[in-house]
Design a protein around this motif. Sequence first.
Motif, short mmCIF file in Angstrom:
data_model
loop_
_atom_site.label_atom_id
_atom_site.label_comp_id
_atom_site.label_asym_id
_atom_site.label_seq_id
_atom_site.Cartn_x
_atom_site.Cartn_y
_atom_site.Cartn_z
N ALA A 22 1.06 -1.16 0.07
CA ALA A 22 0.11 0.05 0.06
C ALA A 22 0.94 1.13 -0.14
O ALA A 22 2.12 1.17 0.61
N SER A 23 0.29 2.37 -0.58
CA SER A 23 1.11 3.65 -0.63
C SER A 23 0.17 4.75 -0.11
O SER A 23 0.75 5.96 -0.15
N ILE A 24 -0.94 4.41 0.46
CA ILE A 24 -2.06 5.42 0.83
C ILE A 24 -1.28 6.42 2.00
O ILE A 24 -1.54 7.32 1.98
N GLY A 25 -0.37 5.94 2.63
CA GLY A 25 0.36 6.60 3.79
C GLY A 25 1.06 7.69 3.63
O GLY A 25 1.15 8.73 3.91
N ALA A 61 -19.51 16.30 -10.58
CA ALA A 61 -20.15 16.81 -9.23
C ALA A 61 -19.75 15.72 -8.14
O ALA A 61 -19.46 16.25 -6.82
N GLY A 62 -19.50 14.57 -8.21
CA GLY A 62 -19.12 13.73 -7.31
C GLY A 62 -17.92 13.97 -6.85
O GLY A 62 -17.32 13.96 -5.76
N LEU A 63 -16.87 14.21 -7.96
CA LEU A 63 -15.20 14.52 -7.59
C LEU A 63 -15.35 15.67 -6.67
O LEU A 63 -14.65 16.13 -5.67
N ASP A 64 -16.33 16.82 -7.10
CA ASP A 64 -16.22 18.14 -6.36
C ASP A 64 -16.74 17.94 -4.82
O ASP A 64 -15.97 18.47 -3.89
N SER A 65 -17.77 16.76 -4.76
CA SER A 65 -18.28 16.70 -3.30
C SER A 65 -16.97 15.98 -2.65
O SER A 65 -16.82 16.26 -1.44
N ILE A 66 -16.26 15.03 -3.12
CA ILE A 66 -15.33 14.34 -2.47
C ILE A 66 -14.19 15.22 -1.88
O ILE A 66 -13.71 15.25 -0.74
N GLU A 67 -13.80 16.21 -2.99
CA GLU A 67 -12.80 17.14 -2.68
C GLU A 67 -13.08 18.12 -1.52
O GLU A 67 -12.51 18.49 -0.80
N ALA A 68 -14.47 18.44 -1.54
CA ALA A 68 -14.74 19.45 -0.71
C ALA A 68 -14.88 18.84 0.82
O ALA A 68 -14.27 19.44 1.85
N ASP A 69 -15.26 17.39 0.90
CA ASP A 69 -15.54 17.03 2.24
C ASP A 69 -14.11 16.61 2.57
O ASP A 69 -13.69 16.53 3.73
N VAL A 70 -12.98 16.53 1.75
CA VAL A 70 -11.68 16.06 2.16
C VAL A 70 -11.17 17.39 2.87
O VAL A 70 -10.46 17.43 3.83
N ASN A 71 -11.22 18.40 2.06
CA ASN A 71 -10.52 19.66 2.47
C ASN A 71 -11.37 20.06 3.67
O ASN A 71 -10.47 21.02 4.46
N SER A 72 -12.35 19.94 3.98
CA SER A 72 -13.26 20.41 5.17
C SER A 72 -12.83 19.49 6.30
O SER A 72 -13.16 19.90 7.47
N GLY A 73 -12.41 18.32 6.18
CA GLY A 73 -12.12 17.35 6.87
C GLY A 73 -13.36 16.30 7.44
O GLY A 73 -12.99 15.52 8.39
N LYS A 74 -14.20 16.51 6.68
CA LYS A 74 -15.46 15.73 6.85
C LYS A 74 -15.27 14.27 6.49
O LYS A 74 -15.64 13.17 7.14
N LEU A 75 -14.22 14.28 5.50
CA LEU A 75 -13.96 12.99 4.90
C LEU A 75 -12.48 12.45 5.14
O LEU A 75 -11.57 13.50 4.64
N GLU A 76 -12.13 11.41 5.55
CA GLU A 76 -10.59 11.16 5.98
C GLU A 76 -9.94 10.13 5.16
O GLU A 76 -10.62 9.37 4.69
N ILE A 77 -8.79 10.19 4.54
CA ILE A 77 -8.15 9.46 3.73
C ILE A 77 -7.60 8.75 4.65
O ILE A 77 -6.60 8.84 5.34
N THR A 78 -8.03 7.18 4.77
CA THR A 78 -7.21 6.24 5.83
C THR A 78 -6.54 4.87 5.10
O THR A 78 -6.58 4.94 3.80
N SER A 79 -6.10 4.33 5.79
CA SER A 79 -5.35 3.10 5.23
C SER A 79 -6.32 1.83 4.98
O SER A 79 -5.84 0.78 4.45
N GLU A 80 -7.59 2.36 5.02
CA GLU A 80 -8.53 1.39 4.60
C GLU A 80 -8.33 1.11 2.99
O GLU A 80 -8.79 0.08 2.10
N TYR A 81 -7.89 2.18 2.31
CA TYR A 81 -7.56 2.44 0.74
C TYR A 81 -6.14 1.90 0.60
O TYR A 81 -5.23 2.30 1.39
N GLU A 82 -6.07 1.45 -0.62
CA GLU A 82 -4.67 0.71 -0.97
C GLU A 82 -3.64 1.91 -1.24
O GLU A 82 -2.55 2.19 -1.11
N ASP A 83 -4.53 2.98 -2.14
CA ASP A 83 -3.72 4.12 -2.62
C ASP A 83 -4.84 5.30 -2.93
O ASP A 83 -5.92 5.06 -2.75
#
Length: 457
Positions: A22-25, A61-83
């Motif tokens: 994994a490289s997500i870290g 629109a989906g990409l916009d919502s993901i980006e907004a949530d990551v930037n606001s801290g609502k969505l976290e990039i975690t080790s659940e994902y490979e990259d």
Amino acid sequence: MAQLWGGRFTKSTDQMVYDFNASIGFDQKLFAQDVRGSRAHVKMLASVGVITDAERDEILAGLDSIEADVNSGKLEITSEYEDVHSFVEANLIDRIGDAGKKLHTGRSRNDQVALDMRLYTRDAVETTAEDLKHLLGTICGIMEEHIDTIMPGFTHLQKAQPITLAHHMGAYFEMFKRDVLRLNDIRERMNYCPLGSGALAGTTYPLDRNMTAQLLDFYGPTLNSMDGVSDRDYLIEFLSALCTIQMHLSRFSEEVIIWNSNEYRFVEIDDGFSTGSSIMPQKKNPDIAELVRGKTGRVYGALMSLLTTMKGIPLAYNKDMQEDKEMAFDAMKTVQDCIVLFDGMLATMTFNKDVMANSAKNGFTNATDAADYLVNHGVPFRDAHGIIGQVVLYCIDKGIAIDDMSLEELKAISPAFEEDIFDAISMETCVNKRLTIGAPGHDAMVNEIKECKAFLA
């Protein structure tokens, strides 16, 4: 979590293998670039009819919502994902359903990561160049302020000839100017888009690679799909440039450290850029300069690491290339931090002009000019050299400078000396009669500073 590539496998990956792979870290740093590349890709897919305009708009629109949530801290990039690529695509599918599954059409993770890293590096090249230009502005300001501040110039760390602080600073201006030009060259060479290279052999979809390149501000697409996914030359070039920048900063730091010592006292470092001792209350340490000097090794390490990684990789993409990121990210941030902090230290530093001038006077830096004086009065150079050597020995014995000798004392060593010797060997004369291009004389430095300002403009 099910892997995006899991269809061919009959059992899940061993957890230790998964973690090692994994490289997500670290590649989560590429999130903004990954979203930007995905936007360009889907716009292009719609333009060539691979997906519909409605699907394009849904994905965007989906990409916009993901980006907004990551930037606001609502969505976290975690080790659940490979990259980071898996993170974006999986969340997109969760949010918009089947349309999200079309994001990756005509694209491989190989050309996707090649694009993301190129975009990230291009941003870093531009930021580093801007930081250097700000530092150059600080140096140019010091040159203007200290065009007549006399100090000793050194060779072998021994006083050699009198120069000015402006002249000394001008040498570093030239170094960092070359660094900026190197970065400009790197940006020119790297500014081609690998997206559309696929895994290594392009794709059967009718991709418009020129459109994708244009949307991402590249000059055009890369011209060989195998090279597109496996090229890291641009990153090696950038790391090499960062090593040179850091070497220049380290040299400058070494001088600041020396100048700050009790023996020199050429500079006073601002309290905001120095620290004290836990046990010795009199200490004021040049910590920023020492750390800049010390961090140079880790930047060199990043370059050697990537060169070593790339040296045995056959075409095209190999997983080894995942090692292009961690140390490169660290080197980029390290150099940017060093430039900004060194700039701040330099801008707030006080220069002790009287100490510098006395150091030049008391270090026999005008000995060469005294020898030239004798030559101009008919003494052969080799004889003049020997006479001034005797003069210096006499001064050392008496604990005085050449300027402090009387005409009688000078004549006792050589009758060629006349009253005009004292004007000929004054520090101001020694400096200001040097007027060739690049020399420290006042008029020459005025022209040099004009050139510096023209470069910054």
